[in-house]
Design an enzyme around this catalytic site. Structure first.
Site, short mmCIF file in Angstrom:
data_model
loop_
_atom_site.label_atom_id
_atom_site.label_comp_id
_atom_site.label_asym_id
_atom_site.label_seq_id
_atom_site.Cartn_x
_atom_site.Cartn_y
_atom_site.Cartn_z
N ASP A 3 -8.60 -5.02 -2.22
CA ASP A 3 -8.00 -5.62 -0.98
C ASP A 3 -8.18 -4.43 0.08
OD1 ASP A 3 -6.01 -7.21 0.59
OD2 ASP A 3 -5.11 -5.00 0.57
N HIS A 50 0.71 3.33 8.38
CA HIS A 50 -0.29 4.22 8.88
C HIS A 50 0.68 5.50 9.91
CE1 HIS A 50 -3.91 2.08 8.07
NE2 HIS A 50 -3.50 0.90 8.26
N HIS A 109 0.80 -1.41 0.05
CA HIS A 109 0.08 0.03 0.19
C HIS A 109 1.01 1.29 0.27
CE1 HIS A 109 -3.78 -2.34 0.85
NE2 HIS A 109 -2.83 -3.26 1.45
N LEU A 110 0.99 2.03 -1.28
CA LEU A 110 1.60 3.22 -1.11
C LEU A 110 0.92 4.43 -0.79
CD1 LEU A 110 3.81 2.62 -4.44
CD2 LEU A 110 4.23 2.11 -1.95
N ARG A 111 -0.60 4.36 -0.75
CA ARG A 111 -1.09 5.32 -0.05
C ARG A 111 -1.53 6.61 -0.83
NH1 ARG A 111 -3.37 1.81 3.37
NH2 ARG A 111 -2.17 1.50 5.21
N ASP A 128 2.19 -6.89 1.94
CA ASP A 128 0.99 -6.22 2.55
C ASP A 128 1.37 -4.84 3.44
OD1 ASP A 128 -1.50 -5.62 3.06
OD2 ASP A 128 -2.04 -6.90 4.45
N ASN A 149 -6.75 0.63 -2.70
CA ASN A 149 -7.54 1.49 -1.66
C ASN A 149 -6.94 2.75 -1.39
OD1 ASN A 149 -5.29 0.09 -0.32
ND2 ASN A 149 -6.45 -0.24 1.45
O1 DOR Z 1 -3.87 -4.85 7.66
C1 DOR Z 1 -4.30 -4.41 6.59
N1 DOR Z 1 -3.92 -3.10 6.27
N2 DOR Z 1 -4.93 -5.19 5.91
C2 DOR Z 1 -5.50 -5.00 4.86
O2 DOR Z 1 -5.96 -5.69 4.10
C3 DOR Z 1 -5.33 -3.63 4.24
C4 DOR Z 1 -4.46 -2.81 4.90
C5 DOR Z 1 -4.52 -1.35 4.68
O3 DOR Z 1 -4.88 -0.77 3.62
O4 DOR Z 1 -4.30 -0.40 5.82
#
Ligand code: DOR
Length: 453
Positions: free
Chosen positions: A158, A328, A68-70, A324, A100
């Site tokens: 995802d 955050h 996830h590069l956000r 994955d 996402n």
């Molecule tokens: O722990 C997770 N974080 N699982 C996911 O499927 C999504 C991801 C996120 O985008 O933070």
């Protein structure tokens, strides 16, 4: 990209695609691997930069098919600039980013935006993954053909499962024509409900709502049936339970087009880590406050699950390791366990974590490299094979690492904006020393020393 000549002198070269595991020199020229073997000093070009790599392992750069590069939308958590630097520090030369984002990657304009930002700001190769459904809302299929034409390498919602079985069926039908995999986050929400960690002793002790293993397994079984029905390419994202393994094994034996990935944390950490203190609950004081950095989707599970996943990876039932990587901001991880966001920052600790399997004798070093290179490339398709080998003439995407070097995880040193790792302060054995993408050094632990002749 720069096209200087580089000689990597004397590493142990592991290239599973060629069945190669031997001490050799690697000559890089014009962004490509020019030669591998014993290269005498008088044949080294005059202006060649030399990297002394004796005692190190050199392999094709790692490929992460799930991170996830956000960007766009959550640049306060990560950007393409910081996420790709984290990838380079972790030895990854190719990453596939999940959709996402905000807006989600459900149309060609967002794909173009990510490709443009990656060209401008990224230091490793970035391939976007497109949404299965419009807006990731699970109601109607995205314009999969438009997304494929724009350059996505897979489809996924995802963070959420593709919940509607008929939409999953349709997406797999299209995937058969498009030749791209559908990566599903298998989680039956009717079973996982408001769960925040694995169902079991630790959840009960902490009074936290649990997620049963069946939440993953029932959807994995459903998806395998649908892949069998449609002939579509199914990929199971972040497999976390022992019970998913026989489903996968049997499906593969029947010739169903299914592949799967497992994350470093699900291979090495159990749900005891949720208690804090790295799962080492001792003395009358009992557990510390729980550690929200262990909160991840799917959750950390039992010792039996961890061991079954390691075996499945060793046997090739699970095809590859994917991070994955889910960075955050601090606020998202503060508060109660229920309130905290799901996700772990993984790119920079992935190799050190995964090497535990090698150090404990569960996996050979060659097999580990295979699961980080050839395995993920196979999931993406034949076009990616050249990024997973050091055959002369292929792009010089190379990682140099020391499998025996011990280091203490300090998230303050991460390139990622996400410091959310439960591994802070732990010692990992195995460290990336340098990473090259298309013959260019994009990470070097000792930038001044590398290049000294
Ligand atoms: O722990 C997770 N974080 N699982 C996911 O499927 C999504 C991801 C996120 O985008 O933070």
């Amino acid at each position: 990209m720069a096209s200087e000549s580089i000689l990597i002198r004397g590493p142990r070269v592991i290239d599973p695609a060629q069945g190669l595991d031997k001490v050799a020199d690697i000559l890089v020229r014009g962004g490509k691997v020019a030669a591998i073997g014993r290269i005498p000093s008088d044949e080294v070009p005059e202006d060649c930069r030399v990297i002394e790599a004796g005692g190190l392992v050199a392999s094709p750069g790692f490929i992460d098919i799930h991170c996830h590069l956000r960007e766009p939308g959550f640049e306060y958590k990560e950007t393409i600039a910081t996420g790709t630097r984290a990838a380079a520090r972790g030895g990854f030369t190719t990453v596939c980013c999940m959709p996402n984002t905000e807006p989600p990657i459900d149309n060609a304009a967002v794909v173009e935006f990510i490709k443009e930002r990656s060209r401008a700001e990224g230091v490793v190769r970035v391939f976007p993954i497109g949404c299965v459904t419009k807006g990731r809302r699970g109601k109607e299929l995205s314009e999969m053909e438009e997304l494929a034409a724009a350059g996505v390498v897979a489809f996924s919602d995802d963070g959420d499962p593709v919940y509607d079985a008929n939409i999953m069926r349709l997406s797999l039908t299209y995937s058969a024509d498009l030749g791209l995999p559908i990566s599903n986050h298998c989680q039956d929400r009717a079973l996982s409900r408001n769960g925040v960690m694995a169902e079991g002793w630790t959840a009960t002790r902490l009074g936290l709502p649990g997620i049963p293993a069946a939440a993953e397994e029932t959807m994995a079984a459903r998806d395998i049936s649908l892949a069998e029905l449609t002939g579509g390419r199914l990929h199971l994202a972040h497999v976390s339970t022992a019970g998913t393994v026989p489903l996968l094994r049997q499906a593969k034996e029947r010739g169903v087009p299914v592949t799967a990935e497992v994350c470093p944390h699900h291979l090495t950490l159990t749900d005891r880590w949720v208690l804090g203190a790295r799962g080492e609950v001792t003395g009358a004081a009992g557990p510390q406050a729980y550690d929200t950095y262990t909160k991840v989707y799917p959750p950390l599970r039992s010792r039996q699950d961890v061991e079954a996943l390691a075996r499945a990876l060793a046997e090739g039932v699970i095809d590859c390791i994917a991070t994955d990587h889910a960075p955050h901001d601090l606020t998202s991880k503060q508060g109660t366990y229920q309130e905290a966001a799901f996700g772990i920052s993984v790119l920079e600790t992935a190799l050190g974590s995964a090497l535990q399997l090698v150090h404990r004798g569960h996996l050979t070093l060659g097999a580990l490299v295979e699961r980080l290179t050839v395995g993920p490339a196979r999931v993406l398709g034949p076009a990616f094979a050249e990024l997973a080998t050091l055959k002369p003439g292929t792009p010089a995407d190379i990682v140099l690492f020391d499998p025996a070097r011990e280091w203490v995880v300090d998230p303050a040193e991460f390139a990622s904006k996400g410091v959310n790792t439960p591994l802070q302060g732990t010692t990992l054995k195995g460290k990336v020393v340098a990473t090259l993408v298309q013959g260019r050094v994009v990470f070097s632990e000792t930038p001044d020393e590398i290049g000294a002749r």
